[in-house]
Design a protein around this motif. Structure first.
Motif, PDB file in Angstrom:
ATOM      1  N   ASP A  43       0.831  -1.199   0.000  1.00 53.58           N
ATOM      2  CA  ASP A  43       0.000   0.000   0.000  1.00 53.58           C
ATOM      3  C   ASP A  43       0.870   1.256   0.000  1.00 53.58           C
ATOM      4  OD1 ASP A  43      -2.815   0.270  -0.329  1.00 53.58           O
ATOM      5  OD2 ASP A  43      -2.893   1.394   1.545  1.00 53.58           O
ATOM      6  N   PHE A  46       1.632   1.721  -3.508  1.00 53.04           N
ATOM      7  CA  PHE A  46       0.409   2.195  -4.170  1.00 53.04           C
ATOM      8  C   PHE A  46       0.232   3.702  -3.956  1.00 53.04           C
ATOM      9  CE2 PHE A  46      -3.932   3.589  -3.671  1.00 53.04           C
ATOM     10  CZ  PHE A  46      -4.511   3.226  -4.870  1.00 53.04           C
ATOM     11  N   VAL A  47       0.372   4.129  -2.701  1.00 56.56           N
ATOM     12  CA  VAL A  47       0.150   5.547  -2.385  1.00 56.56           C
ATOM     13  C   VAL A  47       1.203   6.428  -3.067  1.00 56.56           C
ATOM     14  CG1 VAL A  47       0.026   7.254  -0.501  1.00 56.56           C
ATOM     15  CG2 VAL A  47      -1.134   5.060  -0.256  1.00 56.56           C
ATOM     16  N   GLU A  50      -0.084   6.794  -6.496  1.00 51.63           N
ATOM     17  CA  GLU A  50      -1.296   7.618  -6.479  1.00 51.63           C
ATOM     18  C   GLU A  50      -0.920   9.103  -6.323  1.00 51.63           C
ATOM     19  OE1 GLU A  50      -3.812   6.856  -3.114  1.00 51.63           O
ATOM     20  OE2 GLU A  50      -5.580   7.741  -4.057  1.00 51.63           O
ATOM     21  N   LEU A  76      -2.125  12.726   0.606  1.00 50.84           N
ATOM     22  CA  LEU A  76      -1.321  11.586   0.121  1.00 50.84           C
ATOM     23  C   LEU A  76       0.134  11.722   0.566  1.00 50.84           C
ATOM     24  CD1 LEU A  76      -2.954  11.264  -3.394  1.00 50.84           C
ATOM     25  CD2 LEU A  76      -2.883   9.458  -1.666  1.00 50.84           C
ATOM     26  N   GLU A  79       0.298  10.860   4.086  1.00 49.57           N
ATOM     27  CA  GLU A  79       0.119   9.417   4.261  1.00 49.57           C
ATOM     28  C   GLU A  79       1.420   8.652   4.019  1.00 49.57           C
ATOM     29  OE1 GLU A  79      -3.688   7.448   3.843  1.00 49.57           O
ATOM     30  OE2 GLU A  79      -2.877   6.725   1.951  1.00 49.57           O
ATOM     31  N   TYR A 105      -1.790  -1.657 -10.802  1.00 49.24           N
ATOM     32  CA  TYR A 105      -2.654  -0.566 -10.307  1.00 49.24           C
ATOM     33  C   TYR A 105      -2.004   0.780 -10.653  1.00 49.24           C
ATOM     34  CZ  TYR A 105      -6.725   0.556  -7.321  1.00 49.24           C
ATOM     35  OH  TYR A 105      -7.955   0.962  -6.859  1.00 49.24           O
ATOM     36  N   ILE A 127     -11.504   4.995  -5.767  1.00 51.83           N
ATOM     37  CA  ILE A 127     -10.353   4.490  -4.998  1.00 51.83           C
ATOM     38  C   ILE A 127     -10.537   4.806  -3.509  1.00 51.83           C
ATOM     39  CG2 ILE A 127      -7.891   4.984  -4.551  1.00 51.83           C
ATOM     40  CD1 ILE A 127      -7.554   5.159  -7.667  1.00 51.83           C
ATOM     41  N   GLU A 128     -10.959   6.022  -3.220  1.00 47.78           N
ATOM     42  CA  GLU A 128     -11.131   6.422  -1.812  1.00 47.78           C
ATOM     43  C   GLU A 128     -12.388   5.799  -1.211  1.00 47.78           C
ATOM     44  OE1 GLU A 128      -8.752   7.890  -0.328  1.00 47.78           O
ATOM     45  OE2 GLU A 128      -7.608   8.489  -2.090  1.00 47.78           O
ATOM     46  N   TYR A 131     -11.800   2.217  -0.079  1.00 50.42           N
ATOM     47  CA  TYR A 131     -11.144   2.037   1.225  1.00 50.42           C
ATOM     48  C   TYR A 131     -12.064   2.424   2.377  1.00 50.42           C
ATOM     49  CZ  TYR A 131      -6.472   0.061   0.978  1.00 50.42           C
ATOM     50  OH  TYR A 131      -5.418  -0.820   0.889  1.00 50.42           O
ATOM     51  N   TRP A 152      -9.209   5.214   7.787  1.00 52.27           N
ATOM     52  CA  TRP A 152     -10.116   5.202   6.622  1.00 52.27           C
ATOM     53  C   TRP A 152     -11.603   5.127   7.000  1.00 52.27           C
ATOM     54  CZ3 TRP A 152      -5.320   2.437   5.976  1.00 52.27           C
ATOM     55  CH2 TRP A 152      -4.455   3.032   5.049  1.00 52.27           C
ATOM     56  N   PHE A 157     -12.639  11.618   7.078  1.00 47.74           N
ATOM     57  CA  PHE A 157     -12.346  10.917   5.825  1.00 47.74           C
ATOM     58  C   PHE A 157     -13.641  10.648   5.059  1.00 47.74           C
ATOM     59  CE2 PHE A 157     -11.519   7.034   3.287  1.00 47.74           C
ATOM     60  CZ  PHE A 157     -10.600   7.585   2.411  1.00 47.74           C
ATOM     61  N   GLU A 192      -8.988  -3.365  -6.828  1.00 46.88           N
ATOM     62  CA  GLU A 192      -9.106  -3.422  -5.361  1.00 46.88           C
ATOM     63  C   GLU A 192      -9.223  -4.873  -4.912  1.00 46.88           C
ATOM     64  OE1 GLU A 192      -9.011  -1.031  -2.863  1.00 46.88           O
ATOM     65  OE2 GLU A 192      -8.368   0.376  -4.393  1.00 46.88           O
ATOM     66  N   PHE A 195      -5.956  -6.532  -5.194  1.00 53.63           N
ATOM     67  CA  PHE A 195      -5.037  -6.033  -4.174  1.00 53.63           C
ATOM     68  C   PHE A 195      -5.261  -6.763  -2.848  1.00 53.63           C
ATOM     69  CE2 PHE A 195      -2.808  -2.988  -1.497  1.00 53.63           C
ATOM     70  CZ  PHE A 195      -1.799  -2.522  -2.317  1.00 53.63           C
TER      71      PHE A 195
HETATM   72  C1  MP5 Z   1      -6.560   3.298  -1.116  1.00 50.58           C
HETATM   73  C2  MP5 Z   1      -5.334   2.752  -0.725  1.00 50.58           C
HETATM   74  C3  MP5 Z   1      -7.109   4.552  -0.497  1.00 50.58           C
HETATM   75  N1  MP5 Z   1      -4.560   3.346   0.211  1.00 50.58           N
HETATM   76  N2  MP5 Z   1      -4.900   1.590  -1.276  1.00 50.58           N
HETATM   77  C4  MP5 Z   1      -5.649   0.991  -2.219  1.00 50.58           C
HETATM   78  C5  MP5 Z   1      -5.150  -0.272  -2.832  1.00 50.58           C
HETATM   79  N3  MP5 Z   1      -6.827   1.487  -2.592  1.00 50.58           N
HETATM   80  C6  MP5 Z   1      -7.283   2.621  -2.071  1.00 50.58           C
HETATM   81  O1  MP5 Z   1      -6.384   5.671  -0.871  1.00 50.58           O
HETATM   82  P1  MP5 Z   1      -5.815   6.670   0.230  1.00 50.58           P
HETATM   83  O2  MP5 Z   1      -5.263   7.770  -0.587  1.00 50.58           O
HETATM   84  O3  MP5 Z   1      -4.786   5.907   1.019  1.00 50.58           O
HETATM   85  O4  MP5 Z   1      -6.942   7.103   1.112  1.00 50.58           O
END
Ligand code: MP5
Length: 206
Positions: A43, A46-47, A50, A76, A79, A105, A127-128, A131, A152, A157, A192, A195
Motif C-alpha cells: 500500500d 500504491f500511495v 497515487e 497523500l 500518508e 494498479y 479508490i477512496e 477504502y 479510513w 475521511f 481493489e 489487491f
Molecule cells: C486506497 C489505498 C485509499 N490506500 N490503497 C488501495 C489499494 N486502494 C485505495 O487511498 P488513500 O489515498 O490511502 O486514502
C-alpha cells in the motif's frame, strides 16, 4: 449518470472490492502477520503511485476541483510519511519491489492522463470510496489494527469521500464521459479485489 448509480449498477463487482477475508480477519484478529506486512508495504508503493498521478490530475483540473485535489495531494504526501513511521515501528523494509498487482494498479492510474477529466475523477473517488467501505467492513477490528481502521473510517475521511463524490457528480453532469467513467470504475473495483487477494496470500516481496 451519477457516482451513486455506478455503486448500484455494479453492486456485485463493488462487493468484491470492499469485502474480503483479509478484512474479516482484521476484524476478528486472525490475520497472519505476513499478510498484514504485505498489505502495508504494497500500500505504501500504491500511495506513492497515487500521489504522482494526483499531482498530474491537479494540473488539468477545472477551477472548481482545484481546492479538493490540492487537499488530496497534501493528504497523500502526509500518508507516505505515516506509512514510513508505521513500517519503522514494525521493522518492515519499504525498499522492496512492488508486487505485479501493485504495479498494474500504478499503470492503470497513469492512464488517467489520457482520460476525460470526469472519468479520472470517477476513478479517484472510487479508490477512496473503496477504502472507506472496506475498512468499515473491518469495524470494530482488533485493537492492534485500530489506527489503520480509524484512518479510513473516521468522519473527516468519510466527508472527504463525500466531497469527491460531489465533484465527480459535477464533472459527469454533461454526460460526455459516461462510458469511460464506467469502465474506470469497474477497473478500480477489479484492482481493489486483486489487491486484497495479493495481500491475503502474503506474497513474498523483496
Ligand atoms: C486506497 C489505498 C485509499 N490506500 N490503497 C488501495 C489499494 N486502494 C485505495 O487511498 P488513500 O489515498 O490511502 O486514502
Amino acid at each position: 449518470m451519477k457516482p451513486a448509480d455506478l455503486l448500484m449498477q455494479h453492486e456485485a463487482a463493488w462487493r468484491t472490492a470492499t469485502r474480503h477475508p483479509f478484512l474479516d480477519s482484521v476484524r476478528d484478529g486472525t490475520l497472519a502477520p505476513q499478510s498484514f506486512a504485505t498489505w502495508l508495504v504494497q500500500d505504501y508503493h500504491f500511495v506513492g503511485y497515487e500521489f504522482a498521478v494526483q499531482v498530474h490530475l491537479l494540473l488539468s483540473a477545472p477551477r472548481s476541483a482545484q481546492n479538493l485535489l490540492i487537499r488530496n495531494v497534501a493528504a497523500l504526501e502526509a500518508e507516505l510519511t505515516w506509512f514510513e513511521a508505521q513500517a519503522k515501528e514494525l521493522k518492515l523494509s519499504l525498499s522492496t519491489s512492488p508486487h505485479p498487482v501493485t504495479a498494474a494498479y500504478g499503470a492503470f492510474m497513469r492512464t488517467f492522463e489520457e482520460l476525460p477529466f470526469a472519468a479520472a475523477m470517477t476513478a479517484t473517488w472510487a479508490i477512496e470510496r473503496a477504502y472507506l467501505e472496506a475498512w468499515q467492513n473491518a469495524l470494530p477490528g482488533q485493537p492492534m489494527y485500530r489506527e489503520y481502521i480509524e484512518r479510513w473510517t473516521n468522519p473527516g475521511f468519510a466527508s472527504f469521500v463525500g466531497e469527491l463524490e460531489q465533484a465527480t457528480a459535477l464533472a459527469l453532469e454533461s454526460g460526455g464521459a459516461d462510458k469511460e467513467a464506467e469502465a474506470a470504475f469497474l477497473e478500480v473495483a477489479e484492482l481493489e479485489h486483486k489487491f486484497w487477494d495479493m495481500a491475503w496470500s502474503g506474497a513474498a516481496h523483496r
